[in-house]
Write a protein that holds these residues in place. Structure first.
Motif, PDB file in Angstrom:
ATOM      1  N   LEU A  41      41.058 -12.069   6.782  1.00 57.33           N
ATOM      2  CA  LEU A  41      40.452 -12.116   5.448  1.00 57.33           C
ATOM      3  C   LEU A  41      39.101 -12.822   5.498  1.00 57.33           C
ATOM      4  O   LEU A  41      38.130 -12.365   4.895  1.00 57.33           O
ATOM      5  CB  LEU A  41      41.383 -12.813   4.447  1.00 57.33           C
ATOM      6  N   VAL A  42      39.035 -13.940   6.221  1.00 58.35           N
ATOM      7  CA  VAL A  42      37.782 -14.679   6.360  1.00 58.35           C
ATOM      8  C   VAL A  42      36.733 -13.811   7.057  1.00 58.35           C
ATOM      9  O   VAL A  42      35.576 -13.757   6.628  1.00 58.35           O
ATOM     10  CB  VAL A  42      38.004 -16.016   7.106  1.00 58.35           C
ATOM     11  N   LYS A  43      37.135 -13.104   8.115  1.00 55.25           N
ATOM     12  CA  LYS A  43      36.206 -12.210   8.826  1.00 55.25           C
ATOM     13  C   LYS A  43      35.672 -11.107   7.908  1.00 55.25           C
ATOM     14  O   LYS A  43      34.573 -10.610   8.122  1.00 55.25           O
ATOM     15  CB  LYS A  43      36.902 -11.577  10.036  1.00 55.25           C
ATOM     16  N   ASN A  44      36.459 -10.728   6.917  1.00 52.52           N
ATOM     17  CA  ASN A  44      36.047  -9.708   5.945  1.00 52.52           C
ATOM     18  C   ASN A  44      35.358 -10.310   4.729  1.00 52.52           C
ATOM     19  O   ASN A  44      35.281  -9.690   3.666  1.00 52.52           O
ATOM     20  CB  ASN A  44      37.243  -8.845   5.540  1.00 52.52           C
ATOM     21  N   ASN A  45      34.896 -11.555   4.887  1.00 59.95           N
ATOM     22  CA  ASN A  45      34.093 -12.263   3.880  1.00 59.95           C
ATOM     23  C   ASN A  45      34.841 -12.644   2.606  1.00 59.95           C
ATOM     24  O   ASN A  45      34.244 -12.754   1.539  1.00 59.95           O
ATOM     25  CB  ASN A  45      32.828 -11.457   3.534  1.00 59.95           C
ATOM     26  N   TYR A  46      36.133 -12.870   2.721  1.00 56.57           N
ATOM     27  CA  TYR A  46      36.897 -13.398   1.593  1.00 56.57           C
ATOM     28  C   TYR A  46      37.054 -14.908   1.767  1.00 56.57           C
ATOM     29  O   TYR A  46      37.179 -15.411   2.887  1.00 56.57           O
ATOM     30  CB  TYR A  46      38.288 -12.760   1.504  1.00 56.57           C
ATOM     31  N   ASN A  47      37.051 -15.616   0.652  1.00 58.74           N
ATOM     32  CA  ASN A  47      37.349 -17.050   0.655  1.00 58.74           C
ATOM     33  C   ASN A  47      38.862 -17.220   0.711  1.00 58.74           C
ATOM     34  O   ASN A  47      39.579 -16.563  -0.043  1.00 58.74           O
ATOM     35  CB  ASN A  47      36.809 -17.712  -0.617  1.00 58.74           C
ATOM     36  N   VAL A  48      39.332 -18.117   1.576  1.00 56.41           N
ATOM     37  CA  VAL A  48      40.770 -18.305   1.763  1.00 56.41           C
ATOM     38  C   VAL A  48      41.095 -19.790   1.809  1.00 56.41           C
ATOM     39  O   VAL A  48      40.436 -20.559   2.508  1.00 56.41           O
ATOM     40  CB  VAL A  48      41.260 -17.634   3.062  1.00 56.41           C
ATOM     41  N   GLU A  49      42.128 -20.161   1.080  1.00 54.18           N
ATOM     42  CA  GLU A  49      42.680 -21.520   1.111  1.00 54.18           C
ATOM     43  C   GLU A  49      44.150 -21.421   1.486  1.00 54.18           C
ATOM     44  O   GLU A  49      44.890 -20.615   0.902  1.00 54.18           O
ATOM     45  CB  GLU A  49      42.569 -22.187  -0.267  1.00 54.18           C
ATOM     46  N   ASN A  50      44.577 -22.215   2.464  1.00 59.79           N
ATOM     47  CA  ASN A  50      45.982 -22.291   2.872  1.00 59.79           C
ATOM     48  C   ASN A  50      46.451 -23.729   2.706  1.00 59.79           C
ATOM     49  O   ASN A  50      45.798 -24.634   3.198  1.00 59.79           O
ATOM     50  CB  ASN A  50      46.142 -21.877   4.337  1.00 59.79           C
ATOM     51  N   LEU A  51      47.577 -23.915   2.027  1.00 61.74           N
ATOM     52  CA  LEU A  51      48.082 -25.283   1.859  1.00 61.74           C
ATOM     53  C   LEU A  51      48.689 -25.816   3.145  1.00 61.74           C
ATOM     54  O   LEU A  51      48.485 -26.978   3.494  1.00 61.74           O
ATOM     55  CB  LEU A  51      49.089 -25.360   0.722  1.00 61.74           C
ATOM     56  N   ILE A  52      49.490 -24.986   3.819  1.00 62.61           N
ATOM     57  CA  ILE A  52      50.158 -25.429   5.048  1.00 62.61           C
ATOM     58  C   ILE A  52      50.162 -24.302   6.076  1.00 62.61           C
ATOM     59  O   ILE A  52      50.103 -23.125   5.726  1.00 62.61           O
ATOM     60  CB  ILE A  52      51.597 -25.931   4.802  1.00 62.61           C
ATOM     61  N   ASP A  53      50.232 -24.681   7.340  1.00 69.54           N
ATOM     62  CA  ASP A  53      50.253 -23.730   8.451  1.00 69.54           C
ATOM     63  C   ASP A  53      51.579 -23.832   9.210  1.00 69.54           C
ATOM     64  O   ASP A  53      52.086 -24.942   9.423  1.00 69.54           O
ATOM     65  CB  ASP A  53      49.121 -24.020   9.442  1.00 69.54           C
ATOM     66  N   PHE A  54      52.079 -22.673   9.588  1.00 65.88           N
ATOM     67  CA  PHE A  54      53.258 -22.562  10.451  1.00 65.88           C
ATOM     68  C   PHE A  54      52.988 -21.471  11.475  1.00 65.88           C
ATOM     69  O   PHE A  54      52.281 -20.517  11.169  1.00 65.88           O
ATOM     70  CB  PHE A  54      54.494 -22.103   9.649  1.00 65.88           C
TER      71      PHE A  54
END
Length: 175
Positions: A159-172
């Motif tokens: 998504l980031v590579k496709n120029n979208y802003n992304v927020e993730n609270l936690i990573d797994f």
């Protein structure tokens, strides 16, 4: 409080080889659920948007609460044949099959900027389909907010590579 501690991991669900990250253990605790909503609200303040959309069905849990707090309209992105009026549709690939999501044609227009909320991003197929629905409706995607990012499956990065802003609270990890 670490909301990551409240996610249950279930191996081989819905099929062998999938490690399912279960948010029911998070939402059943009112303090942790409240903290999660507060974190989404805080992250969303980084963006300008007119409406909030969510992907069926677990995304609805988080987005409806955020919509209420921020006093923004809530748009449901639903599975095929769940909406009664005229719809835009997008078909997409899942990690374990194919699906279609839809939005009412009168839900969004060129004046809208949309914050899309979901519980989890894996490979990103569902999120990309959600973005396409917003864009087919002539609206703009302001940002995505996910509670869980399965970082090794690459959806958030795509998504980031496709120029979208992304927020993730936690990573797994996804496996």
């Amino acid at each position: 409080m670490n909301i990551k501690d409240f996610i249950r991991s279930i191996p081989d669900y819905p099929k062998k080889g999938i490690l399912f990250r279960d948010i029911t253990t998070l939402i059943k605790d009112e303090k942790v659920f409240s903290e999660t909503i507060n974190q989404i609200v805080e992250r969303s303040k980084n963006y300008s948007f007119t409406k909030i959309a969510a992907i069926e069905s677990r995304g609805f849990v988080f987005a409806s609460a955020v919509s209420y707090i921020l006093k923004k309209p809530f748009i449901m992105l639903r599975k095929k044949n769940k909406l009664p009026a005229d719809v835009h549709s997008v078909n997409f690939e899942l990690e374990y099959g194919t699906a279609t999501i839809e939005v009412h044609k009168d839900s969004l227009d060129e004046n809208d900027s949309v914050l899309i909320i979901d519980d989890l991003i894996a490979t990103g197929g569902t999120a990309e389909a959600a973005a396409k629905l917003v864009e087919i409706s002539k609206a703009k995607v302001s940002a995505f907010v996910f509670v869980i990012n399965l970082f090794d499956l690459g959806g958030s990065d795509n998504l980031v590579k496709n120029n979208y802003n992304v927020e993730n609270l936690i990573d797994f990890p996804g496996h």
